[in-house]
Write an enzyme that holds these catalytic residues in place. Structure first.
Site, PDB file in Angstrom:
ATOM      1  N   LYS A  38       9.113   2.969  -2.238  1.00 57.12           N
ATOM      2  CA  LYS A  38       8.489   3.725  -1.144  1.00 57.12           C
ATOM      3  C   LYS A  38       8.632   2.955   0.174  1.00 57.12           C
ATOM      4  O   LYS A  38       8.930   1.747   0.168  1.00 57.12           O
ATOM      5  CB  LYS A  38       7.015   3.972  -1.471  1.00 57.12           C
ATOM      6  CG  LYS A  38       6.185   2.706  -1.649  1.00 57.12           C
ATOM      7  CD  LYS A  38       4.837   3.002  -2.313  1.00 57.12           C
ATOM      8  CE  LYS A  38       4.019   1.736  -2.477  1.00 57.12           C
ATOM      9  NZ  LYS A  38       2.804   1.956  -3.298  1.00 57.12           N
ATOM     10  N   TYR A 259      -0.524 -14.692  27.800  1.00 57.31           N
ATOM     11  CA  TYR A 259      -1.611 -13.783  28.184  1.00 57.31           C
ATOM     12  C   TYR A 259      -2.970 -14.409  27.909  1.00 57.31           C
ATOM     13  O   TYR A 259      -3.151 -15.110  26.919  1.00 57.31           O
ATOM     14  CB  TYR A 259      -1.517 -12.478  27.395  1.00 57.31           C
ATOM     15  CG  TYR A 259      -0.401 -11.564  27.846  1.00 57.31           C
ATOM     16  CD1 TYR A 259      -0.227 -11.230  29.188  1.00 57.31           C
ATOM     17  CD2 TYR A 259       0.466 -11.022  26.909  1.00 57.31           C
ATOM     18  CE1 TYR A 259       0.796 -10.383  29.585  1.00 57.31           C
ATOM     19  CE2 TYR A 259       1.482 -10.156  27.289  1.00 57.31           C
ATOM     20  CZ  TYR A 259       1.646  -9.841  28.637  1.00 57.31           C
ATOM     21  OH  TYR A 259       2.642  -9.005  29.015  1.00 57.31           O
TER      22      TYR A 259
HETATM   23  C1  LIG Z   1       2.699   0.959  -4.279  1.00 57.08           C
HETATM   24  C2  LIG Z   1       2.341   1.237  -5.689  1.00 57.08           C
HETATM   25  C3  LIG Z   1       2.893   0.482  -6.731  1.00 57.08           C
HETATM   26  C4  LIG Z   1       3.685  -0.781  -6.494  1.00 57.08           C
HETATM   27  O1  LIG Z   1       2.779  -1.818  -6.220  1.00 57.08           O
HETATM   28  P1  LIG Z   1       3.265  -3.333  -6.024  1.00 57.08           P
HETATM   29  O2  LIG Z   1       1.993  -4.094  -5.904  1.00 57.08           O
HETATM   30  O3  LIG Z   1       4.086  -3.361  -4.794  1.00 57.08           O
HETATM   31  O4  LIG Z   1       4.044  -3.695  -7.237  1.00 57.08           O
HETATM   32  C5  LIG Z   1       2.663   0.898  -8.036  1.00 57.08           C
HETATM   33  N1  LIG Z   1       1.880   1.980  -8.295  1.00 57.08           N
HETATM   34  C6  LIG Z   1       1.282   2.694  -7.323  1.00 57.08           C
HETATM   35  C7  LIG Z   1       0.421   3.850  -7.677  1.00 57.08           C
HETATM   36  C8  LIG Z   1       1.489   2.341  -5.984  1.00 57.08           C
HETATM   37  O5  LIG Z   1       0.875   3.046  -5.014  1.00 57.08           O
END
Ligand SMILES: *Cc1c(COP(=O)(O)O)cnc(C)c1O
Length: 372
Positions: A38, A259
């Protein structure tokens, strides 16, 4: 943009990525190992990451959105793709045209996907997300029972996977892990036998065999992340980030830098100005002095503290102690062997995940290795 004129360079090692997937696949065998890609493969570029994982042997991909599923479908045409956000109202056609399977998390979603199946003339493939205590997405206990008591609804679905997600898997001592695992077992026992099961992501799969079930879903660990606090994990770094030094200047005692004039030289100082800022994922909360340790960058093998506020496009770094004086145009390490993702995140008061997914769109991306 070529590497030479880029403000920074992100190096992504596809061999290390593929090696990480294989290491995790070996660790969990005979359970299967999928991959979560993702958010553009956590910012690393899904167009390179997904084919490399496919070549390594990965056949199951998880994405958040339907648009991401379409992208993965073109990159790994024969893969199985699950969409974690599930089914948006009216979203069935989009999922079907990507041959993607929604992870259904509520009864209204279940009913809409079943209806889409009736229209198509056959039950449609999907996963069911059961809530074991995260209280984010997932069917609650009462909804699982309601679904089980409606066989005609269940029969209108082709459920390929039941899954749940852990809240505290980075800490093996947290009793919530066992608690969620038991609740997951209870919930799936209400549903028909023979459906594949998945509970663990990157950290969960380090909790041992009992957490592997039929399929694990790592994301972060594939990209070299080491969030698990229970000991070393069998993954290697994948990502390096470097930024260009634009200028080195001398600053007299009493002068301030940046800044809000928040950093004041207490000795004759030398400051390097880097072509990276919070717009490049180098978070402002890493400014010094600040609420956290403050970010550091690696220059000529030395860890150098940030001097003052991180701004949108620039970072000022105290290089007074670096000999010889760094050269204009040379590179400073933001994520490198001396500064792992986790350290970079912690010093800015966040986590390595956020560092990865915030990485600059302005930096040049270099992919090394074949990924096979
Ligand atoms: C993002 C996600 C993962 C992957 O998690 P990681 O900690 O990056 O391995 C797995 N399952 C779900 C439901 C997620 O939202």
């Amino acid at each position: 943009m070529t590497a030479i004129s880029a403000p920074g360079i992100i190096t992504i090692d596809l061999d290390a990525l593929a090696g990480n997937w294989r290491a995790l696949a070996r660790l969990v065998a005979p359970a299967q190992c999928g991959a979560v890609v993702k958010a553009d493969a956590y910012g690393l570029g899904v167009s390179r990451v997904a084919p490399a994982l496919w070549t390594a042997g990965c056949r199951t991909f998880f994405v958040a959105t339907t648009a991401e599923a379409h992208e993965v479908r073109t990159l790994a045409p024969k893969s199985e793709i699950f969409v974690l956000d599930g089914l948006m109202p009216g979203g069935a056609d989009g999922l079907l045209s990507a041959s993607a399977q929604p992870v259904l998390s509520s009864l209204p979603e279940v009913r809409e996907w079943a209806a889409a199946g009736r229209q198509t003339g056959k039950p449609l493939a999907c996963a069911l997300h059961l809530d074991s205590g995260l209280n984010r997405l997932g069917l609650a206990d009462g909804e699982v029972r309601a679904l089980a008591s409606e066989p005609e609804l269940l029969n209108a679905l082709d459920v390929r996977l039941v899954m749940s997600h852990l809240a505290c898997a980075d800490d093996p001592a947290d009793p919530k892990n066992e608690d969620q695992r038991r609740r997951f077992d209870e919930l799936q026992s209400i549903l028909p036998d023979g459906i594949g099961r998945s509970l663990a992501a990157s950290d969960g799969l380090m909790l041992g065999k009992a957490y592997h079930y039929d399929l694990v879903r790592p994301g972060y660990a594939l990209y070299g992340g080491q969030a698990f606090r229970g000991g070393p994990t069998p993954v290697k770094p994948v990502v390096g980030v470097q930024a260009r030094i634009l200028q080195v200047r001398d600053v007299a005692p009493g002068e301030t830098v940046g800044y809000a004039a928040s950093w004041r030289a207490t000795r004759p100082s030398r400051i390097a100005i880097l072509a990276a800022g919070y717009a490049d994922g180098f978070m402002r909360s890493g400014s010094s002095p600040g609420a956290h340790d403050g970010a550091v960058v690696e220059i000529a093998g030395m860890l150098c503290p940030i001097a003052g506020r991180i701004s949108m496009d620039l970072i000022t770094v105290d290089v007074t102690d670096v000999q010889p004086t760094p050269q204009r145009g040379s590179l400073a390490g933001l994520v490198c062997p001396q500064i792992p993702l986790e350290a970079m995140g912690q010093r800015a008061g966040t986590i390595g995940y956020e560092v990865l997914t915030s990485l600059s769109r302005r930096f040049h991306r270099t992919y090394i290795g074949s990924g096979s």
